[in-house]
Motif scaffolding. Structure first.
Motif, mmCIF file in Angstrom:
data_model
loop_
_atom_site.group_PDB
_atom_site.id
_atom_site.type_symbol
_atom_site.label_atom_id
_atom_site.label_comp_id
_atom_site.label_asym_id
_atom_site.label_seq_id
_atom_site.Cartn_x
_atom_site.Cartn_y
_atom_site.Cartn_z
ATOM 1 N N ARG A 76 18.011 28.127 -31.174
ATOM 2 C CA ARG A 76 17.988 27.595 -32.721
ATOM 3 C C ARG A 76 19.186 28.669 -33.570
ATOM 4 N N PHE A 77 19.521 29.218 -33.259
ATOM 5 C CA PHE A 77 20.179 30.533 -34.145
ATOM 6 C C PHE A 77 21.721 31.030 -33.187
ATOM 7 N N ASP A 78 21.838 30.934 -32.159
ATOM 8 C CA ASP A 78 22.658 31.218 -31.515
ATOM 9 C C ASP A 78 23.757 30.162 -31.048
ATOM 10 N N PRO A 79 24.711 30.491 -31.125
ATOM 11 C CA PRO A 79 26.288 28.900 -31.162
ATOM 12 C C PRO A 79 26.662 28.748 -29.699
ATOM 13 N N VAL A 80 26.707 30.235 -29.934
ATOM 14 C CA VAL A 80 26.753 30.325 -28.036
ATOM 15 C C VAL A 80 26.275 29.540 -26.902
ATOM 16 N N LYS A 81 24.645 29.624 -27.582
ATOM 17 C CA LYS A 81 24.143 29.754 -26.190
ATOM 18 C C LYS A 81 23.466 27.479 -26.815
ATOM 19 N N GLN A 82 23.796 27.770 -27.736
ATOM 20 C CA GLN A 82 23.121 26.174 -28.274
ATOM 21 C C GLN A 82 24.383 25.353 -27.489
ATOM 22 N N GLU A 83 25.593 25.808 -27.491
ATOM 23 C CA GLU A 83 26.703 25.279 -27.007
ATOM 24 C C GLU A 83 26.671 24.609 -25.340
ATOM 25 N N TYR A 84 26.793 26.159 -24.498
ATOM 26 C CA TYR A 84 26.170 25.851 -23.420
ATOM 27 C C TYR A 84 24.674 24.672 -23.242
ATOM 28 N N TYR A 85 24.060 25.038 -23.696
ATOM 29 C CA TYR A 85 22.638 24.024 -23.632
ATOM 30 C C TYR A 85 22.880 22.632 -23.576
ATOM 31 N N ARG A 86 24.148 22.524 -25.264
ATOM 32 C CA ARG A 86 24.306 21.065 -25.184
ATOM 33 C C ARG A 86 25.961 20.477 -24.098
ATOM 34 N N SER A 87 26.243 21.279 -23.659
ATOM 35 C CA SER A 87 27.037 20.935 -21.928
ATOM 36 C C SER A 87 26.650 20.958 -21.047
ATOM 37 N N HIS A 88 25.515 21.341 -20.439
ATOM 38 C CA HIS A 88 24.725 21.491 -19.157
ATOM 39 C C HIS A 88 23.785 20.128 -19.208
ATOM 40 N N GLN A 89 23.780 19.697 -20.792
ATOM 41 C CA GLN A 89 22.033 19.463 -20.844
ATOM 42 C C GLN A 89 21.528 17.604 -19.194
ATOM 43 N N CYS A 90 22.814 17.257 -19.017
ATOM 44 C CA CYS A 90 23.197 16.021 -18.364
ATOM 45 C C CYS A 90 21.719 16.896 -17.306
ATOM 46 N N GLU A 91 21.858 18.265 -16.504
ATOM 47 C CA GLU A 91 21.502 19.035 -15.812
ATOM 48 C C GLU A 91 19.904 18.906 -15.870
ATOM 49 N N GLY A 92 19.849 18.516 -16.855
ATOM 50 C CA GLY A 92 18.190 18.464 -16.698
ATOM 51 C C GLY A 92 17.629 19.461 -17.894
ATOM 52 N N ALA A 93 16.920 19.372 -19.065
ATOM 53 C CA ALA A 93 16.864 20.328 -20.249
ATOM 54 C C ALA A 93 15.721 21.426 -19.746
ATOM 55 N N LYS A 94 14.897 21.173 -18.656
ATOM 56 C CA LYS A 94 14.373 22.414 -18.408
ATOM 57 C C LYS A 94 14.888 23.469 -17.764
ATOM 58 N N LYS A 95 16.364 23.082 -16.235
ATOM 59 C CA LYS A 95 16.829 23.704 -15.568
ATOM 60 C C LYS A 95 17.928 24.562 -16.338
ATOM 61 N N VAL A 96 17.830 23.905 -17.347
ATOM 62 C CA VAL A 96 19.234 24.441 -17.889
ATOM 63 C C VAL A 96 18.231 25.680 -19.391
ATOM 64 N N LEU A 97 17.159 25.195 -19.130
ATOM 65 C CA LEU A 97 16.202 26.744 -20.452
ATOM 66 C C LEU A 97 16.392 27.661 -19.447
ATOM 67 N N VAL A 98 15.617 27.444 -18.266
ATOM 68 C CA VAL A 98 15.513 28.834 -17.386
ATOM 69 C C VAL A 98 16.685 29.171 -17.344
ATOM 70 N N LYS A 99 17.763 28.631 -16.939
ATOM 71 C CA LYS A 99 19.057 29.295 -17.101
ATOM 72 C C LYS A 99 19.554 30.115 -17.734
ATOM 73 N N ILE A 100 19.480 29.747 -18.739
ATOM 74 C CA ILE A 100 19.566 30.461 -20.027
ATOM 75 C C ILE A 100 18.637 31.984 -20.440
ATOM 76 N N ALA A 101 17.331 31.319 -20.277
ATOM 77 C CA ALA A 101 15.609 32.600 -20.146
ATOM 78 C C ALA A 101 16.891 33.917 -18.959
ATOM 79 N N ARG A 102 17.250 33.510 -18.195
ATOM 80 C CA ARG A 102 16.982 34.554 -16.722
ATOM 81 C C ARG A 102 18.298 34.752 -17.138
#
Length: 69
Positions: A43-69
């Motif tokens: 919600r607050f980090d624009p870098v993470k938001q951009e990464y999430y949006r650019s990789h969202q086609c892979e699947g939202a849950k997979k991208v979320l786990v990548k960011i969490a790691r």
């Protein structure tokens, strides 16, 4: 990451290796807290938001786990 359950299960037999879902042996409460913290950081980090949006086609849950790691 194995304790929290944010790695994939790996099955190896001879020359064959397959990966599957997240490991079932995990501290479920800690995993849920970590995923929730990841949602809040998105919600607050624009870098993470951009990464999430650019990789969202892979699947939202997979991208979320990548960011969490």
């Amino acid at each position: 990451m194995s304790y929290v359950g944010l790695i994939l299960s790996v099955h190896q037999s001879g020359d064959h290796s397959t990966t599957s879902r997240l490991t079932p042996r995990a501290n479920r409460i800690m995993r849920s807290y970590l995923i929730e913290a990841t949602w809040q950081s998105l919600r607050f980090d624009p870098v993470k938001q951009e990464y999430y949006r650019s990789h969202q086609c892979e699947g939202a849950k997979k991208v979320l786990v990548k960011i969490a790691r």
